[in-house]
Structure formats: C-alpha cells, structure tokens
Design a protein around this motif. Structure first.
Motif, PDB file in Angstrom:
ATOM      1  N   SER A  29       0.816  -1.213   0.000  1.00 53.56           N
ATOM      2  CA  SER A  29       0.000   0.000   0.000  1.00 53.56           C
ATOM      3  C   SER A  29       0.851   1.264   0.000  1.00 53.56           C
ATOM      4  O   SER A  29       0.478   2.279  -0.604  1.00 53.56           O
ATOM      5  N   SER A  30       1.982   1.216   0.680  1.00 45.66           N
ATOM      6  CA  SER A  30       2.836   2.411   0.810  1.00 45.66           C
ATOM      7  C   SER A  30       3.814   2.562  -0.344  1.00 45.66           C
ATOM      8  O   SER A  30       4.466   3.596  -0.478  1.00 45.66           O
ATOM      9  N   GLY A  31       3.940   1.520  -1.165  1.00 49.56           N
ATOM     10  CA  GLY A  31       4.858   1.599  -2.290  1.00 49.56           C
ATOM     11  C   GLY A  31       6.304   1.308  -1.947  1.00 49.56           C
ATOM     12  O   GLY A  31       7.200   1.551  -2.762  1.00 49.56           O
ATOM     13  N   THR A  32       6.557   0.787  -0.761  1.00 48.95           N
ATOM     14  CA  THR A  32       7.926   0.439  -0.390  1.00 48.95           C
ATOM     15  C   THR A  32       8.276  -0.939  -0.937  1.00 48.95           C
ATOM     16  O   THR A  32       7.406  -1.783  -1.148  1.00 48.95           O
ATOM     17  N   HIS A  33       9.556  -1.142  -1.159  1.00 51.72           N
ATOM     18  CA  HIS A  33      10.044  -2.433  -1.647  1.00 51.72           C
ATOM     19  C   HIS A  33      10.542  -3.248  -0.460  1.00 51.72           C
ATOM     20  O   HIS A  33      11.099  -2.700   0.493  1.00 51.72           O
ATOM     21  N   THR A  34      10.355  -4.557  -0.528  1.00 47.14           N
ATOM     22  CA  THR A  34      10.513  -5.400   0.656  1.00 47.14           C
ATOM     23  C   THR A  34      11.413  -6.592   0.380  1.00 47.14           C
ATOM     24  O   THR A  34      11.402  -7.169  -0.712  1.00 47.14           O
ATOM     25  N   LEU A  35      12.172  -6.968   1.406  1.00 43.64           N
ATOM     26  CA  LEU A  35      12.991  -8.174   1.388  1.00 43.64           C
ATOM     27  C   LEU A  35      12.472  -9.127   2.451  1.00 43.64           C
ATOM     28  O   LEU A  35      12.470  -8.798   3.641  1.00 43.64           O
ATOM     29  N   LEU A  36      12.002 -10.301   2.020  1.00 40.18           N
ATOM     30  CA  LEU A  36      11.579 -11.343   2.953  1.00 40.18           C
ATOM     31  C   LEU A  36      12.773 -12.249   3.221  1.00 40.18           C
ATOM     32  O   LEU A  36      13.327 -12.833   2.291  1.00 40.18           O
ATOM     33  N   GLU A  37      13.154 -12.358   4.466  1.00 36.43           N
ATOM     34  CA  GLU A  37      14.346 -13.133   4.808  1.00 36.43           C
ATOM     35  C   GLU A  37      13.990 -14.243   5.784  1.00 36.43           C
ATOM     36  O   GLU A  37      13.421 -13.996   6.845  1.00 36.43           O
ATOM     37  N   GLY A  38      14.305 -15.478   5.418  1.00 37.11           N
ATOM     38  CA  GLY A  38      14.012 -16.598   6.298  1.00 37.11           C
ATOM     39  C   GLY A  38      14.420 -17.907   5.673  1.00 37.11           C
ATOM     40  O   GLY A  38      14.714 -17.983   4.473  1.00 37.11           O
ATOM     41  N   PRO A  39      14.452 -18.972   6.460  1.00 35.42           N
ATOM     42  CA  PRO A  39      14.863 -20.292   5.949  1.00 35.42           C
ATOM     43  C   PRO A  39      13.860 -20.836   4.951  1.00 35.42           C
ATOM     44  O   PRO A  39      12.713 -20.368   4.886  1.00 35.42           O
ATOM     45  N   PRO A  40      14.258 -21.821   4.153  1.00 36.26           N
ATOM     46  CA  PRO A  40      13.329 -22.403   3.173  1.00 36.26           C
ATOM     47  C   PRO A  40      12.182 -23.120   3.855  1.00 36.26           C
ATOM     48  O   PRO A  40      12.313 -23.619   4.966  1.00 36.26           O
ATOM     49  N   TYR A 178      10.280 -20.005  11.266  1.00 42.31           N
ATOM     50  CA  TYR A 178       9.386 -21.152  11.314  1.00 42.31           C
ATOM     51  C   TYR A 178       8.179 -20.840  12.198  1.00 42.31           C
ATOM     52  O   TYR A 178       8.284 -20.086  13.175  1.00 42.31           O
ATOM     53  N   GLN A 179       7.057 -21.434  11.878  1.00 45.40           N
ATOM     54  CA  GLN A 179       5.853 -21.255  12.666  1.00 45.40           C
ATOM     55  C   GLN A 179       5.912 -22.122  13.926  1.00 45.40           C
ATOM     56  O   GLN A 179       6.806 -22.961  14.073  1.00 45.40           O
ATOM     57  N   SER A 180       4.964 -21.929  14.815  1.00 43.67           N
ATOM     58  CA  SER A 180       4.931 -22.694  16.055  1.00 43.67           C
ATOM     59  C   SER A 180       4.579 -24.147  15.769  1.00 43.67           C
ATOM     60  O   SER A 180       4.071 -24.490  14.692  1.00 43.67           O
ATOM     61  N   ALA A 181       4.828 -25.008  16.756  1.00 36.49           N
ATOM     62  CA  ALA A 181       4.502 -26.422  16.606  1.00 36.49           C
ATOM     63  C   ALA A 181       3.011 -26.620  16.360  1.00 36.49           C
ATOM     64  O   ALA A 181       2.599 -27.443  15.530  1.00 36.49           O
ATOM     65  N   GLN A 182       2.193 -25.846  17.059  1.00 32.00           N
ATOM     66  CA  GLN A 182       0.744 -25.988  16.903  1.00 32.00           C
ATOM     67  C   GLN A 182       0.303 -25.640  15.479  1.00 32.00           C
ATOM     68  O   GLN A 182      -0.532 -26.314  14.884  1.00 32.00           O
ATOM     69  N   ILE A 183       0.885 -24.574  14.923  1.00 30.20           N
ATOM     70  CA  ILE A 183       0.531 -24.166  13.566  1.00 30.20           C
ATOM     71  C   ILE A 183       1.015 -25.213  12.562  1.00 30.20           C
ATOM     72  O   ILE A 183       0.301 -25.569  11.620  1.00 30.20           O
ATOM     73  N   GLU A 184       2.222 -25.725  12.760  1.00 24.64           N
ATOM     74  CA  GLU A 184       2.741 -26.737  11.839  1.00 24.64           C
ATOM     75  C   GLU A 184       1.896 -28.007  11.894  1.00 24.64           C
ATOM     76  O   GLU A 184       1.702 -28.669  10.868  1.00 24.64           O
ATOM     77  N   GLU A 185       1.381 -28.350  13.069  1.00 26.70           N
ATOM     78  CA  GLU A 185       0.491 -29.507  13.169  1.00 26.70           C
ATOM     79  C   GLU A 185      -0.787 -29.269  12.366  1.00 26.70           C
ATOM     80  O   GLU A 185      -1.301 -30.172  11.700  1.00 26.70           O
ATOM     81  N   GLN A 186      -1.306 -28.047  12.430  1.00 24.75           N
ATOM     82  CA  GLN A 186      -2.505 -27.715  11.660  1.00 24.75           C
ATOM     83  C   GLN A 186      -2.232 -27.815  10.163  1.00 24.75           C
ATOM     84  O   GLN A 186      -3.070 -28.306   9.397  1.00 24.75           O
ATOM     85  N   SER A 220      14.912 -29.616   8.519  1.00 26.84           N
ATOM     86  CA  SER A 220      13.805 -29.685   7.577  1.00 26.84           C
ATOM     87  C   SER A 220      12.737 -28.649   7.893  1.00 26.84           C
ATOM     88  O   SER A 220      12.519 -28.283   9.050  1.00 26.84           O
ATOM     89  N   SER A 221      12.044 -28.220   6.866  1.00 26.87           N
ATOM     90  CA  SER A 221      10.894 -27.338   7.041  1.00 26.87           C
ATOM     91  C   SER A 221       9.647 -28.184   7.254  1.00 26.87           C
ATOM     92  O   SER A 221       9.709 -29.420   7.287  1.00 26.87           O
ATOM     93  N   VAL A 222       8.514 -27.522   7.361  1.00 25.89           N
ATOM     94  CA  VAL A 222       7.256 -28.240   7.548  1.00 25.89           C
ATOM     95  C   VAL A 222       6.932 -29.102   6.333  1.00 25.89           C
ATOM     96  O   VAL A 222       6.139 -30.046   6.432  1.00 25.89           O
ATOM     97  N   ARG A 223       7.544 -28.816   5.185  1.00 21.85           N
ATOM     98  CA  ARG A 223       7.340 -29.689   4.025  1.00 21.85           C
ATOM     99  C   ARG A 223       7.774 -31.122   4.344  1.00 21.85           C
ATOM    100  O   ARG A 223       7.184 -32.083   3.847  1.00 21.85           O
TER     101      ARG A 223
END
Length: 306
Positions: A29-40, A178-186, A220-223
C-alpha cells in the motif's frame, strides 16, 4: 485421501502469519520495496501469492539464479528484426522487470542472493527512483501499484552472494521464521487428513528437532512433516497396517527427511543414523518381538515341543 484435505495450498502458510500479512499489505500500500528473509519452507513465496491474490494485484514471479542476466530481467530487442527495422520500440520484447513496471504489477524475486551482481545493479535505480532507462528504448516509469518483493535464505551459503548495502538501504526487511509447533500440526492436518492428532504431533516434533540437532547444520521445514505423514499414510495402506505402526513411521521419516537435512562436516553419523535417533527419541524404541521378557522365545518353545 480424504476429501477434507486442503484444496488450495496457497492458504496454508497464512496460518500463524497474521503479522507478516499485515506488514506485506502495508508495504504494498505504501509503495515500499521489501525483502523477505528466512529459511526455506517458511512459506515466503506462497504467503506473498496469497496476499497478492487477496488484494487483486498482478503477480510476476522471477526465480533467482546465476543465469538471470540483465537482458533476461529487463528484456531485449528481437534480433531477427533489428537489421530490417532498427531499434524501434515495437520490436522490444519486455522481460519481467519491464512488464511489472509498465503494468503496475508486483515483481517477486526469489532467492535474490543467487542473482549476479550486474543484474542486481540494474535494480538500484528502479528501487530508488521508480523508473528504468533502457538503451535505444528510453525511459520506463513505474506505473501505479508497482512494487518489488525479494526473498532470500540467509542460511544457504552455497552459490550465493552477499547483498550490497546499497540494495539493503533501498528495501525494508521482514524476517520470516518457522511457525509454532501448533501451527505446523494444523498445516500437516490440512494436507493429510484422517490421521491421529497425537501421532501427527509426534511427526511434527521429529521435524522440529532436526532444526536444533547438534549434528545438523540445516534442518527440515514443515514440508518434511507433510511428506513424512503422506508417505506413512500411503505405506501403511501398502503394508495393511495402521499409520501409527513404528516401522512404517521410521521408513517414512528416513525417506522424507534424510535428503532435506544438511549435516555438519564434523558429524560422525550419517543422515540416516541421525534421523533414526531423533525418531527413536520421539516415538520410542521398537519392541523386539524376539525378546524373551515378552514371552517370545520361539527357539525355546520349539525345544520344549521336541
């Protein structure tokens, strides 16, 4: 597979990502450019696709790799037409960057730290000035709505380059962990329906322990948990046993996870040994059917009968 398994995987990583959704929406919305940084496997690209779809923003995906030259990103003149017509705008074939600029689309650059430096340098003027000048074509201003979102895995040191301070200075950074254990279970439950919740929790726990094991550099990721559960469900059907069968779970874990983890060079165990040890920590050690304490001594019984 049960019919209540997830139909549109784009919705899955949004679970537990309310903060990231809000930040990306604000950036667009603001027109800023973004870098998403995190593990696969933390849902960076899928999260962005879901936000773009929800806001009805055109989405252009670019895979970052060493072969992404400036010409492939920007575009080029049709070489078959140059001699006949010269460098006229109508024979210019736009690349994803020019397409996003002219249509006001969202340009998503995956694995930006794998892109050659000369290609990244093209982005600097676009990021700061909102326009691009192409030789023999002219100035291309950004249409309303244009934005760049890039993603990178900070833990991958193979085939990557360190981003310049100039690029960091022109982008806002959102850390995606990474998300929480509860979220990954969902998430696993959405992909693989009809499995016991307690067993699913153990599957997720095995995967989460790969991220903190002393022998593992990258876990490993949730995959991995999703494939672990999928394989176990299918293998249980093949063997005509319950999905909670100990050996079924181990075989599924070895198949799903050994290729997803990266061991430290100093590790004395193989990937199979590490995964099996984690599996035993969570699921326990399999009972030995030949253990005399369980009354299972076929040799003794045969001797008595003789």
């Amino acid at each position: 597979m049960a019919s209540d398994a997830v139909a549109d995987p784009r919705i899955v990583p949004v679970l537990g990502r309310e903060r990231e959704v809000e930040l990306i929406q604000a950036a667009l919305s603001s027109g800023t450019h973004t870098l998403l940084e995190g593990p696969p496997g933390t849902g960076k690209s899928t999260l962005l696709r879901a936000v773009a779809a929800a806001q009805h923003v055109d989405f252009i995906f670019v895979e970052g790799n060493a072969e992404l030259t400036p010409a492939r990103l920007i575009g080029h003149f049709d070489p078959s037409q140059i001699l006949e017509r010269g460098y006229t705008p109508d024979i210019f074939i736009p690349g994803p960057l020019v397409e996003a600029l002219t249509t006001g689309a969202l340009l998503y650059l995956e694995e930006i730290n794998r892109i050659p430096e000369e290609t990244l340098n093209v982005m600097l003027t676009v990021l700061s000035e909102g326009e691009l000048t192409v030789p023999r074509y002219g100035r291309i201003p950004a249409a309303d709505g244009f934005a760049i979102v890039a993603a990178m895995n900070p833990f991958d040191g193979v085939g990557v380059a360190r981003l310049s301070s100039a690029l960091h200075d022109r982008t806002c950074r959102i850390a995606v962990d990474y998300q929480s254990a509860q979220i990954e279970e969902q998430i696993v439950g959405l992909y693989v329906a009809g499995i016991p919740s307690g067993w699913r929790s153990q599957v997720v726990e095995v995967v989460r322990r790969t991220r903190e094991h002393p022998d593992i550099r990258a876990g490993s990721s949730v995959r991995g948990a999703i494939d672990f559960a999928k394989l176990a469900a299918a293998l249980a059907t093949v063997r005509h046993v319950d999905v909670t069968d100990w050996q079924v779970g181990l075989d599924a874990a070895l198949t799903a996870l050994t290729g997803r983890i990266t061991l430290f060079e100093s590790a004395s165990k193989s990937a199979e040994q590490v995964v099996e040890s984690i599996y035993a920590e969570v699921f326990g050690v399999q009972d030995d059917p030949q253990d005399p304490s369980d009354g299972g001594d076929p040799a003794g019984e045969a001797g008595a009968r003789s």
